[in-house]
Enzyme design. Structure first.
Site, PDB file in Angstrom:
ATOM      1  N   ASP A  85       0.816  -1.211   0.000  1.00  0.00           N
ATOM      2  CA  ASP A  85       0.000   0.000   0.000  1.00  0.00           C
ATOM      3  C   ASP A  85       0.855   1.269   0.000  1.00  0.00           C
ATOM      4  OD1 ASP A  85      -2.116  -1.732   0.226  1.00  0.00           O
ATOM      5  OD2 ASP A  85      -2.911  -0.885   2.080  1.00  0.00           O
ATOM      6  N   HIS A 135      -5.902   3.108  -4.312  1.00  0.00           N
ATOM      7  CA  HIS A 135      -5.876   3.243  -2.846  1.00  0.00           C
ATOM      8  C   HIS A 135      -6.238   4.671  -2.431  1.00  0.00           C
ATOM      9  CE1 HIS A 135      -4.997   1.881   1.157  1.00  0.00           C
ATOM     10  NE2 HIS A 135      -3.865   2.558   1.306  1.00  0.00           N
ATOM     11  N   HIS A 139      -5.531   9.288   0.784  1.00  0.00           N
ATOM     12  CA  HIS A 139      -5.487   8.385   1.937  1.00  0.00           C
ATOM     13  C   HIS A 139      -6.320   8.860   3.128  1.00  0.00           C
ATOM     14  CE1 HIS A 139      -3.712   5.420   4.744  1.00  0.00           C
ATOM     15  NE2 HIS A 139      -3.338   4.772   3.636  1.00  0.00           N
ATOM     16  N   HIS A 229       3.589  -2.374   3.137  1.00  0.00           N
ATOM     17  CA  HIS A 229       3.526  -0.990   2.669  1.00  0.00           C
ATOM     18  C   HIS A 229       4.734  -0.630   1.825  1.00  0.00           C
ATOM     19  CE1 HIS A 229       0.536  -0.982   5.877  1.00  0.00           C
ATOM     20  NE2 HIS A 229       0.007   0.071   5.275  1.00  0.00           N
TER      21      HIS A 229
END
Length: 280
Positions: A85, A135, A139, A229
């Site tokens: 991510d 994504h 965020h 990540h």
């Protein structure tokens, strides 16, 4: 073009659509997935890459027909998906170096705001055969946003990815794994599957490489989707852990796949997706 299509179909029959061109063991056998695809049949219409992409898109659509989101695959075979991510980032090339060296696929859930600086890294990941997914743009925690703002967060990333010449993403992961009924309605309307995970390496806490390796290997089961990540902070610990995670998963007999491959080869069984968290 017809000959290319026949060759692509023949290759699919030999290796299987979702095997990332692995050998008989199911493990990938080259360090450049896209390079091998090009050698087999090009990257245009009728190529193996095109055939694989269509099969994966169809698998997403089949999954969406039964659930708007997934946590893991079906668990019928020893497949796991590595996911990263918050990129693209300055760390992406280092991840790609490791993944290519180990000849394993991965899925990158990317943040739109990162493309202004690191778009070339996302393009490099796609060109090497890795999956690029959505994504959000910046965020945020999605349940706190209006329907319009949630839609903007999703659509801006898709537009950015397509504007860079990459395929329109079919997979979406909400930041923090937080979503509500508006989230799933928006993604389903766009033909996108919301993807969570069942193994959190907790690398975002930066607990040390040993802890990250332990969390990944101890939690992995058939069909697992493993969360790590790429961006959002210093990822040197995750980079240090990744080769050991890959080695450990292979030693346990797991085949590493993208999320899309999981949906083709070992999709969630109807009715087995865990209940969504309450306006999580």
């Amino acid at each position: 073009m017809a000959a290319v299509g026949v060759l692509a179909l023949a290759a699919l029959a030999v290796w299987g659509i979702g095997s990332m061109l692995g050998g008989s063991s199911g493990q990938p056998t080259t360090t450049g997935f896209a390079a091998r695809l090009t050698k087999i049949g090009g990257t245009g219409p009728g190529s193996l890459l095109d055939s694989r992409k269509r099969a994966e898109d169809q698998a997403v659509d089949r999954t969406l027909a039964q659930t708007p989101y997934i946590v893991k695959g079906g668990g019928e075979s020893k497949k796991v998906a590595l996911t990263f991510d918050d990129g693209p980032s300055e760390f992406t090339p280092k991840y790609l170096e490791i993944l290519k060296r180990e000849a394993v696929p991965a899925t990158f859930f990317t943040v739109g705001g990162m493309y202004s600086t690191f778009a070339a890294n996302a393009t490099a990941a796609h060109s090497s055969g890795y999956s690029i997914a959505n994504h959000t743009w910046s965020h945020p925690r999605m349940p706190g946003l209006s329907v319009g703002d949630q839609a903007s967060q999703i659509d801006r990333v898709t537009d950015e990815i397509k504007g860079r010449g990459l395929p329109s993403p079919k997979l979406y992961r909400p930041p923090y794994g937080a979503f509500d009924t508006n989230s799933t309605a928006l993604t389903a309307k766009r033909g996108m599957l919301l993807v969570l995970w069942d193994v959190d390496t907790l690398d975002w806490e930066r607990p040390g490489a040993d802890a990250i390796v332990y969390n990944a290997l101890s939690g992995a089961r058939n069909g697992s989707i493993i969360l790590m990540h790429d961006g959002g902070g210093d990822r040197s610990q995750t980079l240090a852990a990744l080769p050991r995670i890959i080695k450990g998963l292979k030693q346990k007999g797991f085949e590493l796949v993208t999320v899309e491959q999981m949906l083709v080869e070992d999709p969630p069984r109807p009715g087995e997706t865990p209940p969504a968290p309450s306006e999580a």
